[in-house]
Design an enzyme around this catalytic site. Structure first.
Site, short mmCIF file in Angstrom:
data_model
loop_
_atom_site.label_atom_id
_atom_site.label_comp_id
_atom_site.label_asym_id
_atom_site.label_seq_id
_atom_site.Cartn_x
_atom_site.Cartn_y
_atom_site.Cartn_z
N SER A 128 -14.60 53.89 48.49
CA SER A 128 -14.38 55.89 49.05
C SER A 128 -15.59 55.91 48.17
CB SER A 128 -13.04 56.14 48.36
OG SER A 128 -12.12 55.29 49.50
N PRO A 129 -16.05 57.25 48.94
CA PRO A 129 -16.73 58.26 48.02
C PRO A 129 -15.97 58.84 47.23
CG PRO A 129 -15.90 59.10 50.54
CD PRO A 129 -15.35 57.45 50.37
N GLN B 220 -22.81 60.67 52.94
CA GLN B 220 -21.09 61.45 52.83
C GLN B 220 -21.77 63.01 53.29
OE1 GLN B 220 -17.54 63.08 51.21
NE2 GLN B 220 -16.43 61.30 52.75
N TYR C 6 -13.03 71.89 52.69
CA TYR C 6 -13.87 72.34 52.10
C TYR C 6 -14.63 72.83 53.56
CZ TYR C 6 -14.19 69.18 48.19
OH TYR C 6 -13.59 68.57 46.93
N ARG D 112 -14.51 62.60 58.07
CA ARG D 112 -13.36 62.61 57.63
C ARG D 112 -12.80 63.94 57.74
NH1 ARG D 112 -11.55 61.10 51.57
NH2 ARG D 112 -12.25 58.88 51.98
N GLY E 13 -10.66 53.49 46.67
CA GLY E 13 -11.66 54.08 45.67
C GLY E 13 -11.43 54.17 44.18
N ARG E 14 -9.75 53.76 43.42
CA ARG E 14 -9.92 54.09 42.15
C ARG E 14 -9.01 52.64 41.51
NH1 ARG E 14 -5.39 59.48 41.03
NH2 ARG E 14 -6.42 60.94 42.38
#
Length: 790
Positions: free
Chosen positions: A425-426, A503, A585, A633, A726-727
């Site tokens: 993941s970004p 991204q 965003y 996304r 991700g994490r």
């Protein structure tokens, strides 16, 4: 104690016999409005696990129940002329009337007083009549007691989308059978299981829109039964369908399932406390067979709490606390299952093997490894089928052994072929200097490219200095940025077989803030820059800067910034481009009605709110090479009333698909601080599922995907095409390689420099499995599967 139970169903009867067994001095009376042998429904289903709970609670009752059970291990799924079978599921069926008779007899043996044909109008009057210390309200789905004290219990009752009719047949079925039939009006399905020596339950279900379109609303009971007999003639094999609801007429035999959740289970305000139990307190959809299970386990827990605590107040508080948590788990799984059956049309384009797998894993309690534990041959066969199709679709030579775990099958989009279905993941790192990425980013992204994932996403990269979240965020708006990124891209391509994606985004009203560890979302103490948004807003009310509304000149400038960054991304050699339209965003602020209050062509309807993000995307797609993929996304759910919903997400995905998007990256939230997300493992996967199977576009699932079992299940069931992790990749850059070794899949390629580590890890894990087997235990994945099973 002196206890009165209102309702002679499984919950009231079982609790009564358990309490009487616990202390014969208790005086317990069960009051039931029906006659002793009146009941509704045909048979009930228990898992082997539930039977174990009953045996531990009262072995004598459990033995009587077991002697009356019809046991089976297999599930058969009939779809589009094919039958798919899976074994090892361990279910038992028993006639509801027989179950009640066993419980009634056991109550009488122990000295419980059973009172039939008595309608209770006032629970407190009844309690006074018997001198009761406690009233048990086990009076079913339509509980009068729950309604009477609704202010205390705070019930939430939701009538669901399907109509169903509970029928029976003398046709015997060897397996728990699910049959799906397509009509000109839509899909019908049948849930079928044998529960005694010669009778089976036969539940027919369809969405209400389909049920009405088929004319069933206007049919008599006899006509609707004839309709079902004709529709499922292949399964009935000449046998008739039977009804035990002769007192009902016409469409009233077709009912809706009510999902019931109560905030409180105990009412203390009367002279005698009243506690809810069974269907009066909660409901769980019949598709996972847990309504009676929950009722009996309520009884077990309440009896245990009275045995463990000396006073009623403590016992009842412990009962609600313990049971509410467990019931919510079951209800969550039941809701997943129920929603799957409500939306069969969503999955109807699938081929039979994948449709069946999707159905088997619909509740998310039954995982890929759990299926393997139950029926290894079924899973191996499915993996071979899935892999053969995946390799063919990707145009890649098939592996020597086609039983490849789904997460390790290839995936092709446009001219790019990914070696597997795992993405990094970004993830924002806040480590750039003036937008320039450096050695940290080379080490961070390079390590993860070597770690086995098919595609590594760079964090959100900003299209201008004013687009950054923080001063430490990376950019793509100067030649120096392009050169710095090219260095990293070149390393990934030269040193690994992974691909790398960029991204692009603009922070909007969430910009000009500090790095996460210095105060997430807090504005800079100095050096702030002006902010843009769809409409004027503060992300943190009274704290954040106020972003001003963008005008047409601003939008033209922003579009040019995204196009310039797109061209630079291609120059740097990136394989994939993603447009960030999520998390509040700038582009997300146009899409969500929570942040877009414009009165021009870019506000109002969803189509209007998406107009500017689509305009930016179209300009980027025109500038980006046609052979390279682009994803978008989105926040598929704002988790705020009045915000974006999963229904909206499907519509948004269709708009971006029409504009040329190849995939939708399905995240959620972070648009408003008023959000109330519901977290859990794979909690955002249902959004990817809906978008993929309703908008017919490939999706990326994200959010609490942290082991191979999750990724394999998501990909195998067609809930998403790719999984972004991700994490776990922050904790272990080689997460993908480590998970392959953990599940025993050795055919995955490691960097040649790391081969000794591969061999050592695989030997260590194999030794663990052998030690577990030698001690009579289970393999690590089997243990995990058992834990998931509950």
């Amino acid at each position: 104690m002196n206890i009165v139970c209102i309702g002679g169903g499984p919950a009231g009867l079982y609790f009564s016999l358990l309490m009487k067994q616990q202390n014969p001095a208790h005086r317990i009376t069960v009051v039931e409005r029906n006659r002793p042998y009146d009941t509704f429904g045909w048979g009930v289903v228990f898992s082997d696990q539930t039977l174990g709970n009953l045996m531990n609670a009262d072995a004598e009752t459990a033995r009587a129940i077991l002697q009356s059970f019809n046991h089976w291990d297999d599930i058969d799924i009939h779809f589009k002329g094919a039958k798919v079978s899976s074994g090892g599921h361990g279910f038992c069926g028993i006639g509801r009337k027989r179950l009640l008779n066993i419980l009634q007899q056991r109550c009488e043996e122990l000295g419980v007083e059973l009172v039939f044909e008595t309608d209770v109008a006032d629970d407190q009057e009844l309690a006074a009549k018997y001198g009761a210390d406690l009233v048990i309200a086990s009076d079913g789905l339509n509980s009068r007691i729950r309604s009477r004290y609704a202010a205390t219990y705070a019930p939430q009752i939701e009538a669901r989308q399907c109509r169903f009719v509970w029928l029976g047949t003398k046709k015997k079925f060897d397996a728990f059978t699910f049959a799906f039939k397509q009509t000109e009006h839509g899909w019908f399905q049948a849930h079928i299981y044998q529960y005694d020596g010669d009778t089976s339950t036969f539940i027919v279900e369809a969405p209400e829109t389909v049920w009405r379109a088929a004319g069933l609303e206007e049919m008599s009971q006899e006509q609707s039964i004839a309709f079902c007999e004709q529709l499922f003639a292949e399964q009935l094999d000449g046998h008739a369908l039977l009804s035990n609801a002769a007192h009902l007429r016409g469409s009233s035999v077709w009912i809706k399932f009510p999902r019931i959740v109560c905030e409180q289970w105990v009412h203390w305000n009367g002279a005698t406390p009243v506690v809810l139990m069974g269907d009066a307190a909660h409901s769980a959809h019949y598709s996972i067979g847990s309504g009676t299970k929950l009722a009996l386990e309520d009884a077990i827990e309440l009896a245990r709490c009275f045995g463990a605590h000396g006073d009623a107040k403590t016992a009842l508080a412990a009962y609600q606390s313990l049971r509410a948590v467990e019931v919510l788990k079951i209800q969550s799984a039941a809701r997943n299952s129920m929603e799957w059956f409500e939306n069969v049309q969503r999955y109807s384009a699938m081929e039979a093997p994948q449709f069946a797998y999707s159905m088997l894993t619909r509740s998310q309690r039954l995982s890929h490894e759990n299926l393997r534990l139950r029926d290894a041959a079924y899973v191996a066969g499915f993996e071979s089928w899935f892999a053969a199709r995946a390799f063919a679709q990707a145009g890649v030579a098939p592996a020597a052994n086609l039983a490849v775990p789904p997460m390790f099958t290839p995936f092709k989009v446009r001219g790019l072929t990914l070696k597997n279905r795992v993405l990094v993941s970004p993830m924002a790192q806040y480590s750039a200097v003036d937008g320039v990425v450096g050695d940290y980013h080379l080490a961070h992204l390079g390590a993860r490219a070597l770690g086995g994932a098919a595609l590594v996403f760079a964090e959100m990269t900003c299209v201008s200095a004013e687009a950054r979240i923080t001063p430490a965020c990376p950019g793509m708006y100067t030649p120096a940025h392009t050169a710095a990124w090219q260095r990293i891209v070149d390393f990934v391509h030269a040193s690994s077989d992974a691909k790398i994606a960029l991204q692009l985004g603009h922070a909007g009203a969430k910009g000009s803030t500090r790095a996460m560890w210095d105060g997430i979302d807090q504005p800079l103490e100095q050096g702030n820059w002006p902010l843009w948004a769809a409409s004027p807003q503060q992300y943190l009310a009274g704290v954040s800067q106020t972003a001003r509304e963008m005008g047409e000149a601003d939008m033209a400038q922003l579009q040019a910034d995204f196009v310039r960054a797109t061209l630079a991304a291609d120059e740097a050699g990136f394989d994939w481009l993603e447009l960030h339209c999520a998390h509040g965003y700038l582009l997300s602020s146009f899409i969500s009605p929570l942040t877009n209050r414009r009165g021009d062509d870019y506000g109002g309807s969803l189509e209007n709110r998406c107009r500017f993000p689509l305009r930016v995307f179209a300009a980027m797609r025109a500038a980006w090479p046609q052979h390279k993929p682009m994803s978008v996304r989105i926040s598929a759910h704002d988790w705020v009333e009045g915000g974006i919903t999963p229904d909206d997400a499907v519509a948004i995905a269709r708009l971006f698909k029409a504009a040329g998007a190849d995939l939708i990256d399905c995240s959620s939230g972070q648009v408003s601080k008023r959000e109330k997300p519901v977290y859990g493992r794979m909690f955002q996967t249902p959004f990817a599922d809906r978008v993929r199977n309703e908008a017919d576009i490939a999706t990326i699932a994200v959010g609490s995907i942290f082991e191979a079992d999750h990724a394999n299940g998501i990909i195998a069931a067609g809930r998403a095409d790719l999984c972004a992790v991700g994490r776990p990749h922050l904790a272990n850059p080689a997460w993908t390689l480590a998970e392959a070794a953990r599940i025993g899949y050795h055919a995955v390629a490691w960097p040649k420099q790391y081969q000794p580590g591969k061999q050592q890890l695989e030997r260590n894990l194999e030794r663990e499995r052998q030690l577990a087997a030698a001690s009579g235990g289970l393999s690590p994945q089997q243990v995990a599967a058992k834990l998931l099973e509950g």
